[in-house]
Design a protein around this motif. Structure first.
Motif, mmCIF file in Angstrom:
data_model
loop_
_atom_site.group_PDB
_atom_site.id
_atom_site.type_symbol
_atom_site.label_atom_id
_atom_site.label_comp_id
_atom_site.label_asym_id
_atom_site.label_seq_id
_atom_site.Cartn_x
_atom_site.Cartn_y
_atom_site.Cartn_z
ATOM 1 N N LYS A 70 -82.978 2.934 26.448
ATOM 2 C CA LYS A 70 -82.643 2.403 24.989
ATOM 3 C C LYS A 70 -81.740 3.593 24.707
ATOM 4 O O LYS A 70 -82.313 4.284 24.151
ATOM 5 N N PRO A 72 -77.970 4.860 22.772
ATOM 6 C CA PRO A 72 -76.740 4.645 22.121
ATOM 7 C C PRO A 72 -75.769 4.359 23.020
ATOM 8 O O PRO A 72 -75.767 4.641 24.511
ATOM 9 N N THR A 106 -72.935 2.772 18.563
ATOM 10 C CA THR A 106 -73.860 2.095 18.368
ATOM 11 C C THR A 106 -75.225 2.766 18.770
ATOM 12 O O THR A 106 -75.314 3.508 19.862
ATOM 13 N N GLY A 107 -76.469 2.758 17.820
ATOM 14 C CA GLY A 107 -77.510 3.166 18.170
ATOM 15 C C GLY A 107 -78.212 2.326 19.318
ATOM 16 O O GLY A 107 -77.783 1.263 19.540
ATOM 17 N N PRO A 108 -79.461 2.898 19.469
ATOM 18 C CA PRO A 108 -80.038 2.032 20.772
ATOM 19 C C PRO A 108 -80.520 0.724 20.193
ATOM 20 O O PRO A 108 -80.912 -0.253 21.081
ATOM 21 N N ASP A 109 -80.615 0.500 18.852
ATOM 22 C CA ASP A 109 -80.911 -0.728 18.313
ATOM 23 C C ASP A 109 -79.563 -1.474 17.943
ATOM 24 O O ASP A 109 -79.964 -2.403 17.104
ATOM 25 N N ALA A 110 -78.471 -1.035 18.302
ATOM 26 C CA ALA A 110 -77.264 -1.707 17.931
ATOM 27 C C ALA A 110 -76.843 -1.679 16.596
ATOM 28 O O ALA A 110 -75.845 -2.113 16.346
ATOM 29 N N GLN A 111 -77.365 -0.788 15.865
ATOM 30 C CA GLN A 111 -76.957 -0.372 14.573
ATOM 31 C C GLN A 111 -75.632 0.388 14.868
ATOM 32 O O GLN A 111 -75.631 1.101 15.798
#
Length: 183
Positions: A70, A72, A106-111
């Motif tokens: 996971k 970025p 984007t971050g690992p959680d798509a933010q």
């Protein structure tokens, strides 16, 4: 060969340097990330990856092998890339390497961590006698013509065009008025 000309980077190296200055610092806080690179200027990706790796980042490609990670993701798309050259006189040419691109990080959680545009111009002076040897035939943007073609194009051509327009206008009205007088 002068010291100035022997140390001149080729156009491709100047474009790579402009690309690095444009987006390299966006990822300053990321230890590792996936890279989604634009292939429009394929010479930028290896320069960026090398820069990031030298800075201590771990760069992964986007493929199925790192699905479990996971990470970025950094994505860039190129809007503009070019080299412009302008004669300065005394055997020198001003070279401008321009790169403009859009990026999203984007971050690992798509933010979304960063979403922006950047542009960078690098200007230097090149020995005019070497200008043709700085190109790379594989990439059209490095095969440039001089913007300023010299005194002939800068002064003489506009003078001839204006002179021809004045003479044409004079003849048009002069011949037209003589026809009316005879008419």
């Amino acid at each position: 060969m002068s010291a100035l000309s022997s140390a001149q980077p080729v156009h491709l190296e100047r474009l790579q340097a402009a690309g690095i200055e444009c987006i390299a610092d966006v990822l300053i806080d990321a230890d590792s990330f996936e890279l989604d690179a634009d292939e429009r200027a394929p010479y930028l990706r290896p320069a960026l990856v090398s820069h990031w790796m030298n800075e201590g980042h771990t760069v992964y490609t986007i493929d199925s092998s790192n699905v479990d990670l996971k990470l970025p993701r950094f994505r860039y798309r190129i809007d503009h890339v070019s080299i412009h050259m302008r004669r300065l006189g005394s055997g020198l040419v001003e070279r401008t390497a321009s790169v403009a691109m859009r990026y999203i990080f984007t971050g690992p959680d798509a933010q979304i961590l960063a979403d922006s545009l950047c542009s960078q111009e690098l200007v230097d002076t090149v020995d005019a006698s070497l200008a043709d040897r700085l190109t790379d035939p594989r990439y059209e943007e490095t095969n440039v013509e001089f913007e300023d073609k010299g005194w002939l194009h800068r002064v003489l051509e506009p003078t001839v065009i204006v002179g021809a327009a004045v003479i044409g206008t004079y003849l048009f009205f002069n011949l037209r008025s003589k026809r009316s007088d005879n008419g």
